[in-house]
Scaffold this motif. Structure first.
Motif, PDB file in Angstrom:
ATOM      1  N   SER A 190       0.827  16.296  15.608  1.00  0.00           N
ATOM      2  CA  SER A 190       2.271  16.264  15.495  1.00  0.00           C
ATOM      3  C   SER A 190       2.807  14.856  15.680  1.00  0.00           C
ATOM      4  O   SER A 190       3.668  14.396  14.950  1.00  0.00           O
ATOM      5  N   ARG A 191       2.280  14.155  16.684  1.00  0.00           N
ATOM      6  CA  ARG A 191       2.777  12.820  16.954  1.00  0.00           C
ATOM      7  C   ARG A 191       2.409  11.878  15.821  1.00  0.00           C
ATOM      8  O   ARG A 191       3.175  11.001  15.444  1.00  0.00           O
ATOM      9  N   ARG A 219      12.126  22.773  22.550  1.00  0.00           N
ATOM     10  CA  ARG A 219      12.155  21.319  22.525  1.00  0.00           C
ATOM     11  C   ARG A 219      10.785  20.742  22.868  1.00  0.00           C
ATOM     12  O   ARG A 219      10.182  21.120  23.870  1.00  0.00           O
ATOM     13  N   PHE A 220      10.316  19.855  22.025  1.00  0.00           N
ATOM     14  CA  PHE A 220       9.074  19.102  22.229  1.00  0.00           C
ATOM     15  C   PHE A 220       7.828  19.977  22.220  1.00  0.00           C
ATOM     16  O   PHE A 220       6.746  19.492  22.544  1.00  0.00           O
ATOM     17  N   GLY A 259       6.993  13.191  13.644  1.00  0.00           N
ATOM     18  CA  GLY A 259       8.101  14.020  14.102  1.00  0.00           C
ATOM     19  C   GLY A 259       8.447  13.738  15.554  1.00  0.00           C
ATOM     20  O   GLY A 259       7.631  13.226  16.315  1.00  0.00           O
ATOM     21  N   THR A 260       9.672  14.086  15.942  1.00  0.00           N
ATOM     22  CA  THR A 260      10.100  13.881  17.336  1.00  0.00           C
ATOM     23  C   THR A 260       9.835  15.098  18.204  1.00  0.00           C
ATOM     24  O   THR A 260       9.939  15.019  19.424  1.00  0.00           O
ATOM     25  N   ASP A 310      17.920  12.427  18.189  1.00  0.00           N
ATOM     26  CA  ASP A 310      17.767  13.886  18.125  1.00  0.00           C
ATOM     27  C   ASP A 310      18.214  14.553  19.423  1.00  0.00           C
ATOM     28  O   ASP A 310      18.784  15.650  19.408  1.00  0.00           O
ATOM     29  N   LEU A 311      17.958  13.908  20.552  1.00  0.00           N
ATOM     30  CA  LEU A 311      18.416  14.459  21.837  1.00  0.00           C
ATOM     31  C   LEU A 311      19.936  14.525  21.894  1.00  0.00           C
ATOM     32  O   LEU A 311      20.517  15.513  22.356  1.00  0.00           O
ATOM     33  N   LEU A 312      20.596  13.485  21.412  1.00  0.00           N
ATOM     34  CA  LEU A 312      22.063  13.473  21.388  1.00  0.00           C
ATOM     35  C   LEU A 312      22.593  14.534  20.432  1.00  0.00           C
ATOM     36  O   LEU A 312      23.599  15.204  20.712  1.00  0.00           O
ATOM     37  N   THR A 313      21.914  14.710  19.292  1.00  0.00           N
ATOM     38  CA  THR A 313      22.318  15.740  18.330  1.00  0.00           C
ATOM     39  C   THR A 313      22.203  17.127  18.956  1.00  0.00           C
ATOM     40  O   THR A 313      23.117  17.953  18.852  1.00  0.00           O
ATOM     41  N   LEU A 314      21.082  17.374  19.619  1.00  0.00           N
ATOM     42  CA  LEU A 314      20.856  18.677  20.254  1.00  0.00           C
ATOM     43  C   LEU A 314      21.886  18.931  21.346  1.00  0.00           C
ATOM     44  O   LEU A 314      22.409  20.042  21.479  1.00  0.00           O
ATOM     45  N   SER A 315      22.198  17.904  22.125  1.00  0.00           N
ATOM     46  CA  SER A 315      23.196  18.036  23.185  1.00  0.00           C
ATOM     47  C   SER A 315      24.566  18.379  22.602  1.00  0.00           C
ATOM     48  O   SER A 315      25.281  19.229  23.141  1.00  0.00           O
TER      49      SER A 315
END
Length: 335
Positions: free
Chosen positions: A287-288, A278-279, A292-293, A165-170
């Protein structure tokens, strides 16, 4: 002096006694100093911060003076720089660093949040690995070993999901929208529907009102991700026996709307404006546990922006939420 009026900072010329000789337009915007009324006054009559006074009179101006100033309900971060440019004159520059400071804080929070999100699964994974390594084989039954391996795999999958997800957002933040075409949203919803039903495990009442011919221009992969994120969020945050209503069609004003309405936990008004950060988690433990991320809504918001669409959120605490993607008329390719 006309060039100084185009300068993005407040520019003031002071004499050796700190009396204002001239200032540009931004001096009024940032400091409330008016070039028509305040010329001839000492700067300390208008900027009355003891620390600023001490800094100015100390004369050691190698490092800038920074401070926060609250005006009109907004907090400004200001940076002052003094420079002697002749025997009798001082140049004072004031920069508005509010946005830069906000970005710096956001970056710090982001790094802290990523570290925190990855620390938990890493701690669990390391703990089980140390247990398996240090204990003799006969101390753990085959069933326990399988259980430990399953838990380790689950935590590794969680870390992989966060990184993905971090790579997608980037990618969304750093690239332009590509591969646009007419996207039949109904087919994307149908694919997401199967995933939603598997995740729900029959615990929710799902209803679908879908226009089968309504299409919009965009990137099918990104739009599929946004649709799936909203659907899986609804399932994760709606208790068993709750209702989830999915709509894809035209609004009265002719815009196209994809909406997911649930009868779940809802969101407090103070959290709605931050829920797409984010987060950001309304209830961290809940949530955790839901799997979900913490990045799904941030991704969905960026996808909406890239498609000229809006992500609208309506919610009442303990009464449910409605998340909507609203596409303008010009995005519609077929009815």
């Amino acid at each position: 002096m006309w060039a100084a009026n185009a300068f993005p900072a407040a520019v003031l010329i002071l004499d050796k006694n700190f009396i204002i000789q001239w200032c540009n337009r931004n001096a009024k915007t940032l400091l409330g100093i008016d070039s028509k009324k305040d010329i001839g006054y000492k700067i300390f009559n208008l900027i009355r911060w003891p620390e600023f006074y001490q800094y100015a009179y100390k004369g050691d101006w190698q490092k800038p003076y920074t401070t926060y100033d609250e005006r009109d309900g907004r907090l400004y971060h200001l940076k002052f720089e003094f420079t002697r440019y002749s025997t009798d004159n001082i140049l004072l520059l004031c920069f508005d660093n509010t946005q830069l400071e906000s970005l710096r804080t956001t970056q710090q929070d982001f790094v802290a949040n990523v570290s925190h999100e990855l620390r938990t699964p890493l701690t669990v994974l390391t703990g089980f690995l140390e247990t398996l390594r240090d204990l003799p084989p006969e101390a753990i039954s085959p069933e326990q070993r399988v259980h430990y391996e399953d838990l380790m795999h689950e935590q590794a999958e969680r870390m992989l999901a966060i990184v993905t997800d971090l790579l997608t957002l980037s990618t969304l933040e750093s690239t332009k929208l590509a591969n646009q075409q007419s996207v039949p949203i109904a087919s994307l919803i149908e694919q997401a529907k199967r995933q939603t039903e598997v995740l729900s495990k029959g615990q929710h009442q799902l209803s679908w009102s879908i226009n089968p011919t309504l299409s919009v221009s965009g990137n099918a992969h990104e739009l599929s991700s946004a649709i799936t994120n909203l659907l899986t969020n609804a399932v994760r945050y709606t208790p068993a026996n709750g209702q989830i209503e999915v709509f894809w069609g035209l609004a009265e004003d002719g815009q196209a709307i994809f909406s997911v309405k649930d009868s779940g936990l809802g969101i407090a008004p103070s959290d709605i404006s931050r829920i797409t950060e984010r987060f950001y988690r309304v209830d961290k433990s809940r949530s955790r546990a839901s799997g979900g991320t913490g990045l799904g809504l941030a991704i969905t918001k960026h996808i909406a922006i890239r498609h000229n669409a809006k992500l609208m959120i309506k919610s009442k605490l303990n009464k449910g939420s409605t998340f909507s993607l609203i596409f303008p008329k010009e995005n519609i390719t077929s009815l």
